[in-house]
Write a protein that holds these residues in place. Structure first.
Motif, PDB file in Angstrom:
ATOM      1  N   SER A  81      -5.319 -18.571 -30.094  1.00 46.62           N
ATOM      2  CA  SER A  81      -6.482 -18.246 -30.922  1.00 46.62           C
ATOM      3  C   SER A  81      -7.405 -19.459 -31.066  1.00 46.62           C
ATOM      4  N   ALA A  84      -9.419 -19.679 -27.877  1.00 41.25           N
ATOM      5  CA  ALA A  84     -10.452 -18.644 -27.848  1.00 41.25           C
ATOM      6  C   ALA A  84     -11.627 -19.031 -28.739  1.00 41.25           C
ATOM      7  N   SER A  88     -15.555 -20.066 -27.457  1.00 37.25           N
ATOM      8  CA  SER A  88     -16.724 -19.334 -27.957  1.00 37.25           C
ATOM      9  C   SER A  88     -17.827 -20.275 -28.422  1.00 37.25           C
ATOM     10  N   CYS A 378      -9.138 -13.840 -36.379  1.00 36.38           N
ATOM     11  CA  CYS A 378      -9.156 -14.501 -35.084  1.00 36.38           C
ATOM     12  C   CYS A 378      -7.747 -14.940 -34.704  1.00 36.38           C
ATOM     13  N   THR A 381      -5.781 -11.578 -33.599  1.00 36.10           N
ATOM     14  CA  THR A 381      -6.364 -10.867 -32.463  1.00 36.10           C
ATOM     15  C   THR A 381      -6.650 -11.776 -31.282  1.00 36.10           C
ATOM     16  N   LYS A 382      -6.762 -13.094 -31.542  1.00 37.47           N
ATOM     17  CA  LYS A 382      -7.167 -14.072 -30.521  1.00 37.47           C
ATOM     18  C   LYS A 382      -8.554 -13.731 -29.988  1.00 37.47           C
ATOM     19  N   ASP A 383      -9.335 -13.119 -30.854  1.00 33.88           N
ATOM     20  CA  ASP A 383     -10.690 -12.667 -30.525  1.00 33.88           C
ATOM     21  C   ASP A 383     -11.674 -13.498 -31.335  1.00 33.88           C
ATOM     22  N   SER A 385     -14.738 -13.259 -31.772  1.00 36.52           N
ATOM     23  CA  SER A 385     -15.749 -12.520 -32.528  1.00 36.52           C
ATOM     24  C   SER A 385     -15.284 -12.240 -33.952  1.00 36.52           C
ATOM     25  N   LYS A 386     -13.975 -12.404 -34.195  1.00 33.72           N
ATOM     26  CA  LYS A 386     -13.412 -12.218 -35.532  1.00 33.72           C
ATOM     27  C   LYS A 386     -13.410 -13.520 -36.332  1.00 33.72           C
TER      28      LYS A 386
END
Length: 423
Positions: A81, A84, A88, A378, A381-383, A385-386
């Motif tokens: 995470s 990621a 970003s 984040c 989800t390792k996303d 955008s979160k």
């Protein structure tokens, strides 16, 4: 989890980010410039005060640079995470990130890893381990490479090499994984979660618990947290209707030498209804609970998240886990911003003379509702955008991207990364 001062603090952070965005949008209209500082000279690619002489708008993008991140392992929720999140930020901050992995036992091997990063022409390094730091900082000083910390309290350096490390102009400070040893609150947090569990389960409260920690030489904050928990329970029992008994730490079974607890733990704590594990319970406690067949009859209040805990958390599954807590990957923003300021030859007007280690607030997850929020983070989800902060938000935290940004506000963000801050 019951909520504290987050509402007030989050409003402050939101105001800071908004002010930064306004400042960036107004730089062409005569906005002020950040105070110059640090030892690295500003070059033609660096945001600086030169625009004051030419009348042009000051640059916001910042110097193109490379930052190496030295993790303690090569995979896992925290590492994945964090990567990621950093990726970003890359385009907006004009930063390329490169990664390596350190060891927890070999000082010479870690020095070699840092030397390899330096040889690859990084401008800064974020390091997650305090092992051989005097030698590492010497290498950084010789190469003109700045270094910051993440998920580490740098306690060894703080107590044995303070002048060499924390006073070095090349060390920017560290964001600790939770609390520093002199700022421990985890014992109180564990009791709060236990009390909240008992309030939700008044017909079958937990009244007898035991504990588990890692060795004090490696994690002194855990030993302090255990002592704090015992003291907090004693104070709680003075007025509580439901008394709580805490088994004293058993040196043989309860101090985990980085190996899972032995099944003899349960015989030595035969009356315990829950384990308060300051050590990473998912890896070192839970598997043995399953092996011993007590994962349905005992509860686990612990730290860390390795994946899968949500299947038996709260009222889900066997309900073994009743608390876990992790540090948000966004806390790496602290050393990152300080490194970028150094690389760009600027500093905050209120920058302290010596580097600091700053405690990080954590996600304390102790209810079904908290777990639902955490699953949108984040970290989980390792996303990216979160994430709590956008790339532009982070740029606004820098001294070159926002003339009104301050060090005090940068520290505030570490205190606001709680379960309530997840979008």
């Amino acid at each position: 989890m019951k909520k504290g001062l987050f509402g007030k603090i989050s409003k402050k952070v939101s105001a800071v980010v908004l002010a930064g965005a306004m400042a960036v949008s107004m730089v062409g209209c005569g906005g002020g410039n950040a105070t110059q500082g640090g030892s690295a000279p500003a070059d033609s690619n660096t945001a600086s005060n030169s625009s004051a002489d030419t009348g042009s708008a000051p640059a916001v993008e910042g110097k193109k640079c490379t930052i190496g991140v030295a993790f303690y392992t090569d995979t896992g929720f925290a590492v994945d995470s964090t990567k990621a999140y950093l990726e970003s930020l890359s385009d907006t901050l004009n930063v390329k990130f490169t990664y390596t992995v350190l060891t927890q036992t070999d000082e010479a091997a870690n020095l070699t890893k840092i030397q390899e990063l330096i040889s690859s022409n990084v401008d800064g390094i974020i390091c997650t381990m305090d092992l051989g730091m005097p030698s590492i900082i010497q290498e950084c000083e010789a190469a003109g490479v700045y270094l910051g910390g993440y998920l580490c309290d740098y306690d060894t350096s703080y107590n044995t090499s303070y002048d060499q490390v924390f006073k070095s102009e090349y060390f920017v400070g560290t964001a600790t994984d939770g609390q520093n040893p002199d700022d421990v609150t985890i014992g109180n947090t564990m009791l709060d979660s236990l009390v909240e569990y008992n309030e939700r389960n008044a017909d079958a409260p937990i009244t007898h618990v035991s504990m588990a920690i890692f060795p004090v030489w490696a994690f002194p904050a855990q030993s302090t947290g255990a002592e704090q928990f015992v003291a907090a329970v004693e104070e709680y029992n003075k007025t509580a209707e439901t008394q709580i008994t805490v088994d004293p730490l058993d040196e043989e079974s309860d101090v985990l030498a980085f190996a899972p607890i032995d099944t003899t733990y349960f015989a030595k704590h035969a009356d315990s209804q829950a384990i308060i594990s300051f050590a990473a319970g998912s890896a070192f406690v839970y598997p043995t609970m399953v092996q011993a067949g007590v994962d349905s009859s005992m509860k686990l209040f612990t730290t860390g998240f390795d994946g899968g805990e949500d299947a038996n958390f709260g009222t889900t599954g066997k309900g073994t886990y009743q608390q876990t807590m992790v540090t948000a990957p966004e806390s790496i923003t602290y050393p990152l911003v300080l490194l970028l300021n150094k690389i760009n030859g600027v500093s905050f007007s209120d920058q302290p003379a010596e580097a600091e280690r700053v405690s990080s607030a954590q996600y304390v997850i102790n209810s079904d509702e908290d777990m639902a929020k955490f699953q949108n983070s984040c970290f989980f989800t390792k996303d990216a955008s979160k994430a709590m902060y956008t790339p532009q938000d982070v740029l606004n935290m820098t001294a070159y991207g926002n003339p009104d940004a301050t060090y005090a506000d940068l520290k505030v963000i570490l205190s606001t990364m709680t379960i309530d801050s997840i979008k």
